[in-house]
Scaffold this active site. Structure first.
Site, PDB file in Angstrom:
ATOM      1  N   THR A   1      14.214  32.990  31.524  1.00 50.47           N
ATOM      2  CA  THR A   1      13.546  32.125  31.205  1.00 50.47           C
ATOM      3  C   THR A   1      14.096  30.972  32.942  1.00 50.47           C
ATOM      4  O   THR A   1      14.857  32.246  33.276  1.00 50.47           O
ATOM      5  CB  THR A   1      13.934  30.704  30.755  1.00 50.47           C
ATOM      6  N   ASP A   2      13.253  31.076  33.876  1.00 54.16           N
ATOM      7  CA  ASP A   2      13.221  30.024  34.721  1.00 54.16           C
ATOM      8  C   ASP A   2      13.599  28.916  35.062  1.00 54.16           C
ATOM      9  O   ASP A   2      14.144  28.515  33.814  1.00 54.16           O
ATOM     10  CB  ASP A   2      11.987  30.082  35.320  1.00 54.16           C
ATOM     11  N   GLN A   3      13.922  28.450  35.985  1.00 53.46           N
ATOM     12  CA  GLN A   3      13.992  26.602  35.950  1.00 53.46           C
ATOM     13  C   GLN A   3      13.691  25.932  35.554  1.00 53.46           C
ATOM     14  O   GLN A   3      14.191  25.008  35.159  1.00 53.46           O
ATOM     15  CB  GLN A   3      13.686  26.091  37.961  1.00 53.46           C
TER      16      GLN A   3
END
Length: 158
Positions: free
Chosen positions: A34-36
């Site tokens: 996942t990203d930010q």
């Protein structure tokens, strides 16, 4: 097993196993994917497509590594992907994979990535060609891998 043979006492017996033309592979979204924003980072879908493609090939009874041992590789020559809905950490993504088209040299795989509620998270296609590892010259799959050729002819979308 699909399109391959079992050898017993010097007799070839055709295997009757007929896998589905569409294979599914579940993947649990890991935190590292996942990203930010808390959703799956876009490039990770490409890894999932590879996992789906490898699973599809295995379900046909083949191993990509066996092709490489014979000096043949299958690079991606085109990739199209469209993102529809986000996936998040802990969810289960389902990767559907099939042969969209096949012409004896090039294979186009089709993909759908589904959310846990069976909504489409992404759609994609990847085009591959078989080439020699040393020269990158295209090879005829039916000549080098007749069992694969037969299996892909049967599996391709009609």
């Amino acid at each position: 097993m699909y399109g391959s043979y079992i050898h017993r006492t010097n007799t070839k017996i055709k295997v009757d196993f007929q896998p589905s033309r569409i294979q599914e592979k579940e993947i649990e979204v890991r935190y590292a994917e996942t990203d930010q924003m808390g959703i799956v980072y876009h490039a990770n879908y490409l890894i999932w497509l590879e996992i789906g493609r490898a699973h599809f090939i295995q379900q046909l009874g083949f191993q990509y590594a066996d092709m490489e041992k014979r000096g043949i590789v299958s690079p991606v020559i085109d990739l199209q992907i469209s993102y529809k809905k986000p996936l998040r950490y802990g969810e289960i993504a389902t990767i559907k994979t099939w042969v969209e088209s096949y012409d004896g040299i090039r294979v186009v795989y089709g993909y759908e990535v589904l959310t846990p509620t069976n909504e489409i998270a992404a759609t994609a296609t990847s085009k591959h060609v078989c080439v020699t590892k040393e020269t990158f010259q295209p090879v005829l799959i039916r000549k080098y891998f007749p069992d694969w050729h037969e299996a892909y002819e049967r599996a391709k979308k009609r």
